[in-house]
Scaffold this motif. Structure first.
Motif, PDB file in Angstrom:
ATOM      1  N   ILE A   1     -83.848 -29.717 -39.217  1.00 21.20           N
ATOM      2  CA  ILE A   1     -83.398 -28.229 -39.067  1.00 21.20           C
ATOM      3  C   ILE A   1     -83.682 -28.238 -37.408  1.00 21.20           C
ATOM      4  CG2 ILE A   1     -83.531 -26.139 -39.285  1.00 21.20           C
ATOM      5  CD1 ILE A   1     -82.707 -27.711 -41.683  1.00 21.20           C
ATOM      6  N   ASP A   2     -82.473 -27.747 -36.488  1.00 29.24           N
ATOM      7  CA  ASP A   2     -82.596 -27.304 -35.296  1.00 29.24           C
ATOM      8  C   ASP A   2     -82.784 -25.899 -35.153  1.00 29.24           C
ATOM      9  OD1 ASP A   2     -82.045 -28.571 -32.084  1.00 29.24           O
ATOM     10  OD2 ASP A   2     -81.058 -26.476 -32.588  1.00 29.24           O
ATOM     11  N   ILE A   3     -83.790 -25.316 -34.234  1.00 29.79           N
ATOM     12  CA  ILE A   3     -83.843 -23.996 -34.295  1.00 29.79           C
ATOM     13  C   ILE A   3     -82.482 -23.209 -33.592  1.00 29.79           C
ATOM     14  CG2 ILE A   3     -86.291 -24.149 -34.065  1.00 29.79           C
ATOM     15  CD1 ILE A   3     -86.061 -23.227 -31.160  1.00 29.79           C
ATOM     16  N   THR A   4     -81.864 -23.902 -33.043  1.00 26.50           N
ATOM     17  CA  THR A   4     -80.672 -23.350 -32.411  1.00 26.50           C
ATOM     18  C   THR A   4     -79.728 -22.862 -33.568  1.00 26.50           C
ATOM     19  OG1 THR A   4     -80.742 -24.899 -30.515  1.00 26.50           O
ATOM     20  CG2 THR A   4     -78.848 -23.509 -30.792  1.00 26.50           C
ATOM     21  N   GLU A   5     -79.370 -23.663 -34.440  1.00 27.67           N
ATOM     22  CA  GLU A   5     -78.498 -23.698 -35.344  1.00 27.67           C
ATOM     23  C   GLU A   5     -79.223 -22.673 -36.555  1.00 27.67           C
ATOM     24  OE1 GLU A   5     -77.472 -27.663 -36.652  1.00 27.67           O
ATOM     25  OE2 GLU A   5     -76.979 -27.947 -34.608  1.00 27.67           O
TER      26      GLU A   5
ATOM     27  N   ASP B   1     -91.775 -34.036 -45.570  1.00 24.51           N
ATOM     28  CA  ASP B   1     -90.618 -33.446 -46.295  1.00 24.51           C
ATOM     29  C   ASP B   1     -89.522 -33.057 -45.599  1.00 24.51           C
ATOM     30  OD1 ASP B   1     -91.805 -33.619 -49.130  1.00 24.51           O
ATOM     31  OD2 ASP B   1     -93.509 -32.389 -48.138  1.00 24.51           O
ATOM     32  N   ALA B   2     -89.714 -32.570 -44.244  1.00 27.48           N
ATOM     33  CA  ALA B   2     -88.707 -31.878 -43.408  1.00 27.48           C
ATOM     34  C   ALA B   2     -89.156 -32.196 -42.144  1.00 27.48           C
ATOM     35  CB  ALA B   2     -88.434 -30.646 -43.776  1.00 27.48           C
ATOM     36  N   VAL B   3     -88.043 -31.897 -40.984  1.00 24.71           N
ATOM     37  CA  VAL B   3     -88.434 -32.009 -39.570  1.00 24.71           C
ATOM     38  C   VAL B   3     -87.766 -30.672 -38.967  1.00 24.71           C
ATOM     39  CG1 VAL B   3     -88.230 -33.079 -37.338  1.00 24.71           C
ATOM     40  CG2 VAL B   3     -88.678 -34.226 -39.569  1.00 24.71           C
ATOM     41  N   ILE B   4     -88.259 -30.071 -38.059  1.00 18.68           N
ATOM     42  CA  ILE B   4     -87.884 -29.024 -37.242  1.00 18.68           C
ATOM     43  C   ILE B   4     -88.008 -29.359 -35.890  1.00 18.68           C
ATOM     44  CG2 ILE B   4     -87.939 -26.462 -36.589  1.00 18.68           C
ATOM     45  CD1 ILE B   4     -89.320 -25.893 -39.553  1.00 18.68           C
ATOM     46  N   GLN B   5     -86.780 -29.245 -35.290  1.00 17.81           N
ATOM     47  CA  GLN B   5     -86.891 -29.577 -33.747  1.00 17.81           C
ATOM     48  C   GLN B   5     -86.721 -28.177 -33.132  1.00 17.81           C
ATOM     49  OE1 GLN B   5     -84.670 -32.603 -31.790  1.00 17.81           O
ATOM     50  NE2 GLN B   5     -83.123 -31.178 -30.871  1.00 17.81           N
ATOM     51  N   ALA B   6     -87.788 -27.727 -32.386  1.00 21.82           N
ATOM     52  CA  ALA B   6     -87.984 -26.486 -31.827  1.00 21.82           C
ATOM     53  C   ALA B   6     -87.649 -26.622 -30.376  1.00 21.82           C
ATOM     54  CB  ALA B   6     -89.337 -26.311 -31.882  1.00 21.82           C
ATOM     55  N   GLY B   7     -86.634 -26.751 -30.180  1.00 15.71           N
ATOM     56  CA  GLY B   7     -86.077 -26.660 -28.740  1.00 15.71           C
ATOM     57  C   GLY B   7     -84.576 -26.157 -28.893  1.00 15.71           C
ATOM     58  N   TYR B   8     -84.194 -25.175 -28.132  1.00 15.43           N
ATOM     59  CA  TYR B   8     -83.155 -24.191 -28.110  1.00 15.43           C
ATOM     60  C   TYR B   8     -81.932 -24.989 -27.343  1.00 15.43           C
ATOM     61  CZ  TYR B   8     -80.460 -20.465 -30.140  1.00 15.43           C
ATOM     62  OH  TYR B   8     -79.847 -19.716 -30.836  1.00 15.43           O
TER      63      TYR B   8
ATOM     64  N   VAL C   1     -87.705 -20.361 -34.666  1.00 17.68           N
ATOM     65  CA  VAL C   1     -88.828 -21.187 -35.302  1.00 17.68           C
ATOM     66  C   VAL C   1     -89.021 -20.576 -36.272  1.00 17.68           C
ATOM     67  CG1 VAL C   1     -91.144 -21.610 -34.972  1.00 17.68           C
ATOM     68  CG2 VAL C   1     -90.021 -21.568 -33.061  1.00 17.68           C
ATOM     69  N   THR C   2     -89.321 -19.358 -36.880  1.00 14.13           N
ATOM     70  CA  THR C   2     -89.413 -18.947 -38.398  1.00 14.13           C
ATOM     71  C   THR C   2     -88.241 -19.009 -39.197  1.00 14.13           C
ATOM     72  OG1 THR C   2     -88.928 -16.704 -37.504  1.00 14.13           O
ATOM     73  CG2 THR C   2     -91.334 -17.158 -37.465  1.00 14.13           C
TER      74      THR C   2
END
Length: 245
Positions: free
Chosen positions: A93-97, A69-76, A202-203
């Protein structure tokens, strides 16, 4: 709800740590699936490794054989989010943003504490690209490599705390952002010591992603993130056209 969270490096133990942190804040009906790219570096700390990570993550995500349902890219500060948005219609969703936008709800200016100094320009560029730089007081390097974060959490916390203190005292930051997926879990420790909000990407990304899914919102396919044109791709790890995904 199933959310894929992609580590940008090939270190599986770090993927497991990121998944554990993500799952700790996810709603009960949300499953977090960790993705570790097959292509890339054991830690991402520069442009070369970041571009490799982008290809590795896109390849791994687009060959995942179950629904999500969604993707998170966990790289800052890493590359690749835009490519994923072209390839997918679910929220990416990018964790930076995620971290920077969350920080802006909590104070007038925020500072990012990251790993090595060489990663600072990547983060600054990503914040500019995302339109999140105007309220960024500073991006500071802790001097620790990604591998050191994983090896000793006490040393990591001490190094991050030192730079966070300087960000508040010298840069006039009101909120601290942890600028690396490998720093996930340090937010409470730093927040308790400093008495200011500390945001973990991340959270933050998990809660933003779940909210977008519940709102029924997906990535726009008009113009910027339209599905890639059908064409032959020489040497692409997937060995197929992006439009086949």
């Amino acid at each position: 709800m199933r959310i894929l969270i992609a580590n940008v490096n090939t270190t599986r133990s770090m993927t497991e740590m990121i998944v554990a942190i993500a799952q700790s804040v996810a709603p009960p009906d949300t499953e977090i699936i960790g993705i570790t790219p097959d292509l890339g570096a054991e830690s991402v700390e520069g442009n070369f490794e970041s571009y490799l990570a982008a290809v590795g993550v896109m390849s791994k995500i687009t060959t995942y054989n179950q629904s999500f349902d969604a993707v998170i890219q966990a790289g800052y500060g890493e590359h690749g989010r835009e490519g994923l948005q072209e390839l997918l219609d679910v929220p990416v969703i990018d964790i930076t943003e995620a971290a920077a936008s969350t920080a802006m709800f909590l104070g007038r200016r925020y500072s990012v504490i990251t790993t090595l100094d060489r990663t600072v320009p990547l983060i600054e560029d990503r914040l500019v690209l995302a339109g999140l730089n105007e309220r960024c007081a500073s991006v500071r390097a802790s001097g620790l490599a990604v591998s050191q974060l994983e090896a000793d959490s006490k040393v990591a916390a001490k190094a991050v705390l030192r730079q966070a203190t300087l960000a508040i005292e010298e840069d006039r930051a009101e909120v601290i952002v942890l600028g690396c997926g490998g720093m996930a879990g340090l937010d409470r420790t730093i927040q308790d010591r400093l008495g200011v909000p500390v945001v973990d990407g991340v959270t933050s990304a998990v809660l933003i992603a779940t909210s977008l899914v519940r709102l029924g919102l997906k990535t726009s396919k008009v113009r910027t993130y339209a599905t890639p044109l059908t064409k032959s791709l020489s040497g692409w790890p997937l060995q197929l056209s992006p439009t086949d995904n």
